[in-house]
Motif scaffolding. Sequence first.
Motif, PDB file in Angstrom:
ATOM      1  N   ASP A  19      -2.123 -17.075  15.357  1.00  0.00           N
ATOM      2  CA  ASP A  19      -1.616 -16.318  14.218  1.00  0.00           C
ATOM      3  C   ASP A  19      -2.688 -15.894  13.220  1.00  0.00           C
ATOM      4  O   ASP A  19      -2.471 -15.003  12.423  1.00  0.00           O
TER       5      ASP A  19
ATOM      6  N   ASP B 154      -1.513   1.464  17.186  1.00  0.00           N
ATOM      7  CA  ASP B 154      -1.031   0.110  16.913  1.00  0.00           C
ATOM      8  C   ASP B 154      -1.973  -0.703  16.036  1.00  0.00           C
ATOM      9  O   ASP B 154      -1.584  -1.767  15.539  1.00  0.00           O
TER      10      ASP B 154
ATOM     11  N   THR C  68      -3.004   0.052  10.894  1.00  0.00           N
ATOM     12  CA  THR C  68      -2.738  -0.647   9.631  1.00  0.00           C
ATOM     13  C   THR C  68      -3.573  -1.913   9.460  1.00  0.00           C
ATOM     14  O   THR C  68      -3.524  -2.541   8.410  1.00  0.00           O
TER      15      THR C  68
ATOM     16  N   PRO D 139      -0.480  -9.305  14.126  1.00  0.00           N
ATOM     17  CA  PRO D 139       0.745  -8.520  13.943  1.00  0.00           C
ATOM     18  C   PRO D 139       1.918  -9.087  14.741  1.00  0.00           C
ATOM     19  O   PRO D 139       3.070  -8.918  14.352  1.00  0.00           O
TER      20      PRO D 139
ATOM     21  N   ALA E 287       3.301 -11.765  12.553  1.00  0.00           N
ATOM     22  CA  ALA E 287       3.833 -11.160  11.333  1.00  0.00           C
ATOM     23  C   ALA E 287       5.179 -10.479  11.577  1.00  0.00           C
ATOM     24  O   ALA E 287       6.042 -10.459  10.705  1.00  0.00           O
ATOM     25  N   MET E 288       5.355  -9.926  12.778  1.00  0.00           N
ATOM     26  CA  MET E 288       6.550  -9.125  13.036  1.00  0.00           C
ATOM     27  C   MET E 288       7.599  -9.813  13.903  1.00  0.00           C
ATOM     28  O   MET E 288       8.652  -9.251  14.166  1.00  0.00           O
ATOM     29  N   VAL E 289       7.303 -11.024  14.339  1.00  0.00           N
ATOM     30  CA  VAL E 289       8.288 -11.806  15.097  1.00  0.00           C
ATOM     31  C   VAL E 289       8.538 -13.087  14.304  1.00  0.00           C
ATOM     32  O   VAL E 289       7.923 -14.119  14.560  1.00  0.00           O
TER      33      VAL E 289
END
Length: 182
Positions: free
Chosen positions: A85, A101, A104, A138, A141-143
């Motif tokens: 992470d 992807d 950002t 990411p 962060a997104m799961v």
Amino acid sequence: MNAFIVRPFGVKKNIDFDAVDRDLISAALTELNIVGRTTAEITHAGNIRADMFQLLLTADLVIADISIHNANVFYELGVRHALRDKKTFLLRASIDEVPFDLKTDRYLSYDPATPGDTVPALLKGLRATIASDQADSPVFAMVPGLPVQDVSRFVIVPAKFREEVDQAFENKTGRRSSTPRC
């Protein structure tokens, strides 16, 4: 602390990635007393992908050079983002468009003609990354709720060391160790 460097090798698109490694990345890691480099330094027999997966999972820090559209670099970066992470640092020479992807994500830019000039900025960025407890993957962060792995479960202890620990245990207690033989 140990690091793993994900990068292209040789000269590609007029960038000498071996020089970038030597003059920028390795120079900064040496200054910070961080060990570990790339899979190119692994000289024993076996499957290089197994070593790569192990390093991507267990390295305290991964530095990825995303300067060009190199499939291996993006594959390894994706594996790192899926396994860990935090503590992944991106850098690049601004010669190719950043893939959608990764648009950002933060990264450090360097001049491929004089990569060593960026060492102070890389040192500052690496120190901040090492000190941070913020997730930079990411995937994590997104799961929401994705469990972070206990990396110590995956660190391979050298066989000779295991044997010495088992022998010391047996000498002290008079019985064999119940340590699993991984």
